[in-house]
Design a protein around this motif. Structure first.
Motif, mmCIF file in Angstrom:
data_model
loop_
_atom_site.group_PDB
_atom_site.id
_atom_site.type_symbol
_atom_site.label_atom_id
_atom_site.label_comp_id
_atom_site.label_asym_id
_atom_site.label_seq_id
_atom_site.Cartn_x
_atom_site.Cartn_y
_atom_site.Cartn_z
ATOM 1 N N LYS A 54 22.099 7.243 -33.707
ATOM 2 C CA LYS A 54 22.629 7.198 -32.073
ATOM 3 C C LYS A 54 23.197 9.072 -31.995
ATOM 4 O O LYS A 54 24.057 9.324 -33.244
ATOM 5 N N ASP A 75 17.483 10.341 -22.831
ATOM 6 C CA ASP A 75 17.777 9.295 -22.871
ATOM 7 C C ASP A 75 15.626 8.710 -21.973
ATOM 8 O O ASP A 75 15.153 8.184 -22.702
ATOM 9 N N MET A 133 14.485 1.401 -28.070
ATOM 10 C CA MET A 133 15.438 2.438 -28.311
ATOM 11 C C MET A 133 15.763 2.650 -29.619
ATOM 12 O O MET A 133 16.025 1.647 -30.711
ATOM 13 N N SER A 134 15.815 3.831 -30.312
ATOM 14 C CA SER A 134 16.542 3.582 -31.615
ATOM 15 C C SER A 134 17.468 4.145 -31.554
ATOM 16 O O SER A 134 18.602 4.020 -30.918
ATOM 17 N N SER A 177 19.374 7.812 -30.074
ATOM 18 C CA SER A 177 19.836 7.498 -28.400
ATOM 19 C C SER A 177 21.543 7.749 -28.514
ATOM 20 O O SER A 177 22.125 8.255 -29.401
ATOM 21 N N GLY A 192 13.910 9.954 -25.651
ATOM 22 C CA GLY A 192 14.105 9.215 -26.867
ATOM 23 C C GLY A 192 13.047 9.359 -27.753
ATOM 24 O O GLY A 192 13.434 9.762 -29.439
ATOM 25 N N GLU A 193 12.025 8.590 -27.358
ATOM 26 C CA GLU A 193 10.600 8.050 -28.904
ATOM 27 C C GLU A 193 10.639 9.473 -29.669
ATOM 28 O O GLU A 193 10.338 9.231 -30.891
#
Ligand code: KIV
Ligand code: ZN
Length: 519
Positions: free
Chosen positions: A5, A250, A1-2, A259, A253-254
């Motif tokens: 934000k 979510d 998860m990055s 995220s 996200g990649e």
């Protein structure tokens, strides 16, 4: 998860409450705010403090009680508005003043009747005044997507210089398209020299159905705050639906490289609570939270799902807190089983609430062979409604006779605030009308029924019927909801719920029946 934000800014209590037909009490706003805290949104816009004493009270109460998210109040670029925004949020753990002014030519001419330099001056003064109170200031040039871009650059730059820490680019009228909106965000990043000193936010309306896609397009171009409402509520066609934005980030996200801080497992409950309190249903085919969002109807799809969930599902329903459709409880289930299932669904009740829930559950299980999670969620909603509004009058019995060639006739028995039982009868054009007539004869609160809707909570002939109504009293609208396997009883419960709200409002203002104040 990055770790990069995107902040989620919820405006259900402000822009959402601007939806025609919604009017929330302070307690209802508090309940939604507490659920938003559990959802872990980053910012809650709790209201527009200067707009009414009720809004001021709600913003102050939320600022005092809710911990975790930033609590914001909206304010026009006027000193009085900025002062009351601060007064309302000053006790928040993390207060924010969100000030806004129109920036498009059409708004400047038709709404403000001011020239661009005057408006720029008002924006700067308001931001400076807000910064005098609070470290966290958001500025929005309203109707930014129809604003001359050079003027927009100047306004954004000047407001950052004046102290704005977030600059929000609203697509106020939902006119933009994703490519165009993304381009505007990119141009702002390239042409506003001090843009790196502020977070870029977006606030998209859904007039063309582009609010969520526009928001995501802006994130791709560097926006790091997205504003929206639960269930896509908001002025006219609404705002970006937050659950759609959150789950896009979510799930993808990649690809997006970002995220959020949200606890996605709280999404279903939040959606349900907001729908329940506002009386705005969620359409069955609504992404993420609609009744059909995780239902597979065609043979090919069902076959695929048996072979593997990911054949036709891009999200795990449990990741958004979707209640399972498996049968969980029945007539022989005990108190402990009910408590543990409710806990799994996210309801943590005290002993007296469990007693009440268990009695309602047993009553339902007697009439309905299988009690599903959806039924339990509905039972919990009814219980919450009773706790919220209280039972000024309570419904004891309803009986109707109706049919071909009959005059629909109803007899109802209520308990009044003094604890006395009162029985009366009424006739009407149909059984519901007859019940409402009988109730009116006892309660005596004149009103007009403006909306009546029945939905089934689950499938099958023994499904719970969920009735939503709206009644109007002077210029106030009160929502009422009720559920029961018998839709006449559900209708009576919904009416009592709405009348009790109207009566509570009268009590608060010490008014005789029939004189609810306009707020
Ligand atoms: O839609 C809009 O422009 C707004 C502003 C007040 C941010 O709601
Ligand atoms: Zn808006």
């Amino acid at each position: 998860m990055s770790n990069d934000k995107v902040l989620i800014f919820d405006t259900t209590l402000r822009d959402g409450e601007q939806s025609a037909g919604i009017g929330l009490t302070v307690d209802e706003k508090m309940e939604i705010a507490k659920q938003l805290e559990r959802l872990r949104v980053d910012v809650i816009e709790a209201g527009f403090a200067a707009s009414s004493p009720g809004d001021f009270q709600a913003v102050s109460a939320i600022a005092q009680e809710v911990r975790g998210p930033i609590i914001a109040s909206l304010a026009r670029c006027m000193s009085g508005d900025v002062d009351s925004a601060w007064e309302a949020i000053k006790n928040a753990e993390r207060p924010r003043i969100h000030t806004f002014i129109s920036s498009s030519d059409v708004h400047l001419m038709d709404i403000l009747s001011k020239n661009p330099e005057e408006v720029l001056g008002m924006a700067i003064s308001a931001v400076e005044r807000a910064r005098g109170y609070c470290e966290d200031v958001e500025f929005s040039p309203m109707d930014a997507t129809r604003t001359d871009i050079e003027y927009l650059y100047r306004m954004v730059e000047a407001c950052i210089d004046a102290g704005a820490t977030t600059v929000n680019i609203p697509d106020t009228v939902g006119y933009s398209m994703p490519g165009e909106f993304a381009e505007r965000i990119r141009l702002i990043r390239e042409n506003v020299p001090n843009i790196d000193k502020a977070t870029i936010s977006v606030h998209c309306h859904n007039d063309l159905g582009n609010a969520a896609p526009n928001s995501i397009a802006a994130v791709i171009e560097g926006a790091r705050q997205v504003e929206g409402c639960i269930n896509g509520l908001g002025e006219r066609a609404g705002n970006a639906s937050l659950e759609e934005v959150i789950m896009t980030i979510d799930t993808r996200g990649e690809t997006l490289g970002v995220s959020t801080n949200v606890d996605t497992r709280q999404i279903y409950r939040t959606s349900r609570l907001v729908s329940d309190i506002t009386g705005f249903p969620v359409q069955p085919n609504k992404a993420i939270v609609g009744a059909n969002a995780f239902r597979h109807a065609s043979g090919i799809h069902q076959d695929g799902m048996i072979k593997g969930r990911t054949t036709f599902e891009i999200m795990d329903p449990q990741s958004v807190g979707w209640p399972s459709s498996t049968l969980v409880l029945g007539k022989l289930s005990g108190r402990a089983g009910l408590r543990s299932r409710l806990e799994e669904l996210g309801y943590h009740l005290d002993e007296s609430q469990i007693d009440e829930a268990f009695a309602a559950f047993k009553e339902l299980a007697d009439r309905k062979r299988e009690v599903t999670d959806a039924d339990l969620v509905s039972l919990m909603s009814s219980q919450r409604r009773q706790e919220d509004v209280g039972q000024i009058y309570s419904l004891d019995r309803v009986q109707v006779t109706c049919g071909n060639g009959e005059i629909p006739t109803a007899t109802v028995r209520l308990t009044n605030p003094q604890g006395e039982s009162i029985t009366d009868a009424g006739t009407g054009t149909g059984p519901v009308d007859a019940v409402y007539e009988a109730i009116n004869r006892i309660v005596g609160v004149p009103n007009t029924l403006t909306e009546y809707r029945v939905d089934a909570v689950t499938e099958g002939i023994d499904a719970l019927g969920d009735v939503t109504i709206r009644i109007r009293q002077n210029s106030n609208t009160f929502v009422g909801r009720g559920s029961d396997t018998d839709i006449i009883v559900a209708s009576a419960k919904a009416y009592m719920n709405a009348l009790n709200r109207a009566l509570a409002e009268m009590e608060e203002h010490h008014l005789p029946k029939g004189t609810v104040p306009t707020s």
